[in-house]
Design a protein around this motif. Sequence first.
Motif, PDB file in Angstrom:
ATOM      1  N   ILE A 196       0.833  -1.203   0.000  1.00  0.00           N
ATOM      2  CA  ILE A 196       0.000   0.000   0.000  1.00  0.00           C
ATOM      3  C   ILE A 196       0.870   1.256   0.000  1.00  0.00           C
ATOM      4  CG2 ILE A 196      -1.622   1.362   1.386  1.00  0.00           C
ATOM      5  CD1 ILE A 196      -2.843  -1.271   2.331  1.00  0.00           C
ATOM      6  N   GLU A 256       3.965   1.669  -0.882  1.00  0.00           N
ATOM      7  CA  GLU A 256       4.764   1.822  -2.100  1.00  0.00           C
ATOM      8  C   GLU A 256       3.899   1.848  -3.360  1.00  0.00           C
ATOM      9  OE1 GLU A 256       7.736  -1.245  -1.928  1.00  0.00           O
ATOM     10  OE2 GLU A 256       8.827  -0.232  -0.311  1.00  0.00           O
ATOM     11  N   ARG A 257       2.584   1.864  -3.170  1.00  0.00           N
ATOM     12  CA  ARG A 257       1.616   1.967  -4.272  1.00  0.00           C
ATOM     13  C   ARG A 257       1.812   0.868  -5.314  1.00  0.00           C
ATOM     14  NH1 ARG A 257      -2.054   6.011  -2.422  1.00  0.00           N
ATOM     15  NH2 ARG A 257      -0.835   7.314  -1.031  1.00  0.00           N
ATOM     16  N   ASP A 258       2.054  -0.337  -4.817  1.00  0.00           N
ATOM     17  CA  ASP A 258       2.195  -1.488  -5.703  1.00  0.00           C
ATOM     18  C   ASP A 258       0.861  -1.742  -6.415  1.00  0.00           C
ATOM     19  OD1 ASP A 258       3.494  -4.160  -6.513  1.00  0.00           O
ATOM     20  OD2 ASP A 258       1.676  -4.820  -5.489  1.00  0.00           O
ATOM     21  N   ARG A 259       0.883  -1.846  -7.727  1.00  0.00           N
ATOM     22  CA  ARG A 259      -0.329  -1.947  -8.517  1.00  0.00           C
ATOM     23  C   ARG A 259      -1.145  -3.186  -8.156  1.00  0.00           C
ATOM     24  NH1 ARG A 259      -4.268   0.329  -9.417  1.00  0.00           N
ATOM     25  NH2 ARG A 259      -2.823   2.098  -9.603  1.00  0.00           N
ATOM     26  N   THR A 297      -1.228  -4.811  -5.367  1.00  0.00           N
ATOM     27  CA  THR A 297      -1.823  -4.617  -4.035  1.00  0.00           C
ATOM     28  C   THR A 297      -3.026  -3.694  -4.110  1.00  0.00           C
ATOM     29  OG1 THR A 297       0.357  -4.898  -3.009  1.00  0.00           O
ATOM     30  CG2 THR A 297      -1.358  -3.877  -1.662  1.00  0.00           C
ATOM     31  N   LEU A 298      -2.876  -2.569  -4.792  1.00  0.00           N
ATOM     32  CA  LEU A 298      -3.976  -1.608  -4.888  1.00  0.00           C
ATOM     33  C   LEU A 298      -5.163  -2.177  -5.657  1.00  0.00           C
ATOM     34  CD1 LEU A 298      -2.056   1.750  -5.459  1.00  0.00           C
ATOM     35  CD2 LEU A 298      -2.834   0.718  -3.315  1.00  0.00           C
ATOM     36  N   ASP A 299      -4.895  -3.088  -6.597  1.00  0.00           N
ATOM     37  CA  ASP A 299      -5.984  -3.715  -7.347  1.00  0.00           C
ATOM     38  C   ASP A 299      -6.870  -4.576  -6.439  1.00  0.00           C
ATOM     39  OD1 ASP A 299      -5.283  -2.569  -9.724  1.00  0.00           O
ATOM     40  OD2 ASP A 299      -4.208  -4.320 -10.498  1.00  0.00           O
ATOM     41  N   ALA A 309       0.371   2.642   6.186  1.00  0.00           N
ATOM     42  CA  ALA A 309      -0.665   1.946   5.408  1.00  0.00           C
ATOM     43  C   ALA A 309      -2.040   2.159   6.036  1.00  0.00           C
ATOM     44  CB  ALA A 309      -0.339   0.459   5.333  1.00  0.00           C
ATOM     45  N   ILE A 355      -3.290   5.605   5.102  1.00  0.00           N
ATOM     46  CA  ILE A 355      -3.733   5.654   3.707  1.00  0.00           C
ATOM     47  C   ILE A 355      -5.118   5.023   3.570  1.00  0.00           C
ATOM     48  CG2 ILE A 355      -3.280   4.737   1.387  1.00  0.00           C
ATOM     49  CD1 ILE A 355      -0.262   5.032   2.035  1.00  0.00           C
ATOM     50  N   GLU A 370      -7.695   7.728   2.340  1.00  0.00           N
ATOM     51  CA  GLU A 370      -7.923   7.670   0.900  1.00  0.00           C
ATOM     52  C   GLU A 370      -8.975   6.640   0.471  1.00  0.00           C
ATOM     53  OE1 GLU A 370      -4.265   7.343  -1.307  1.00  0.00           O
ATOM     54  OE2 GLU A 370      -3.168   8.596   0.143  1.00  0.00           O
ATOM     55  N   TYR A 371      -9.216   5.641   1.301  1.00  0.00           N
ATOM     56  CA  TYR A 371     -10.123   4.569   0.892  1.00  0.00           C
ATOM     57  C   TYR A 371     -11.393   4.505   1.744  1.00  0.00           C
ATOM     58  CZ  TYR A 371      -6.596   2.824  -2.317  1.00  0.00           C
ATOM     59  OH  TYR A 371      -5.705   2.701  -3.360  1.00  0.00           O
TER      60      TYR A 371
END
Length: 379
Positions: free
Chosen positions: A50, A52-55, A57-59, A85, A88, A92-93
Amino acid sequence: MSGLTLGPLHVPTPVVLAPMAGITNAAYRRLCAEQGAGLYVCEMITSRGIVERDRHTLDMLVFDELETVRSVQLYGTDPVYVGKATEILCAEYGVAHVDLNFGCPVPKVTRKGGGGALPWKRRLLGSILEHAVAAAAPYDVPVTMKTRKGLDDDHLTYLDAGRIAQESGCAAIALHGRTVAQAYSGDADWDSIARLVEHVDIPVLGNGDVWEAADALQMVEQTGAAGVVVGRGCLGRPWLFRDLAAAFAGEETATLPRLGEVAAMMRRHAELLAKHLGEERGCVEFRKHVSWYLKGFAAGGELRRALAMTSSLAELDELLGRLDPDEPFPASELGSPRGRQGSPRAKVALPEGWLDDTDGTAWVLSGASREDAGETSGG
């Protein structure tokens, strides 16, 4: 029971859907929520992924539009990353509940000091919880944790973990009544849940061997737990949450759907997966659920194989139409384990020297705690 209270969050039915990797995505959570009230937790997400904004993970952080209470389970071994995390997720979520996983028994997780291995390091556990609670506090979001009895019968940690959770400001603690070495084998020790209830003042949720609604009532009565966490028991049986809601409301309801009703549930599940993932990928994701839905039914092997290879909703409809809609639910499946079980492990995979002390902070500072960003199993 009057429901479950986690800080400012009230759950009408004291039932929590356990995060399960590759299972409890937005579609499955929606499917279960359509059956009954409860708290439905997202698949376990890595804190570093989260931050490191790993794609990938965010998916995984996808929610259904009807998911009004967003709940996420975090995995992490570094207090700073877990804190970031958590912030965030809240900022954000719009997450309303954060759970921290200290129960996962998978060797690739425990070998890095994560999941069920981490509570051995009491000081590190406290630091992670404190960072998460502090990050969530400005948003009035409760933080809970899930753990197991310990590494094995000679290295129990759950009573200390409960004390640390309470001192750190956690809203509740969930205990799976097995050790890491047991994984999913053998029987869950409900007596350990009762001991933890006596040991702490915060709510304790019981986990392990809740296969039917009656099991949940028995667990609560036997242990004094504030509620239950349900994992493998709902595989291929999302209507279990309907039974649980009825049971906790004092109504005697046991759902025994005929195969036609099961087929309709299978179709609804695939439809929700297609909505969230696209039809082809959704149907591929659905394949793993076929054997759970049809467990105990007389559906032939060839039809089962075809259902487990479906790639479109039209194909699924045609295959489901071949099932005998009047076939009764197999009573032999009631109360029996579902999902993975396996055998106990002779030795838990741990970082070198893990058992030498119960601190762990130096291990984090050395950088040894780095976890991979991506999917790991539930606890």
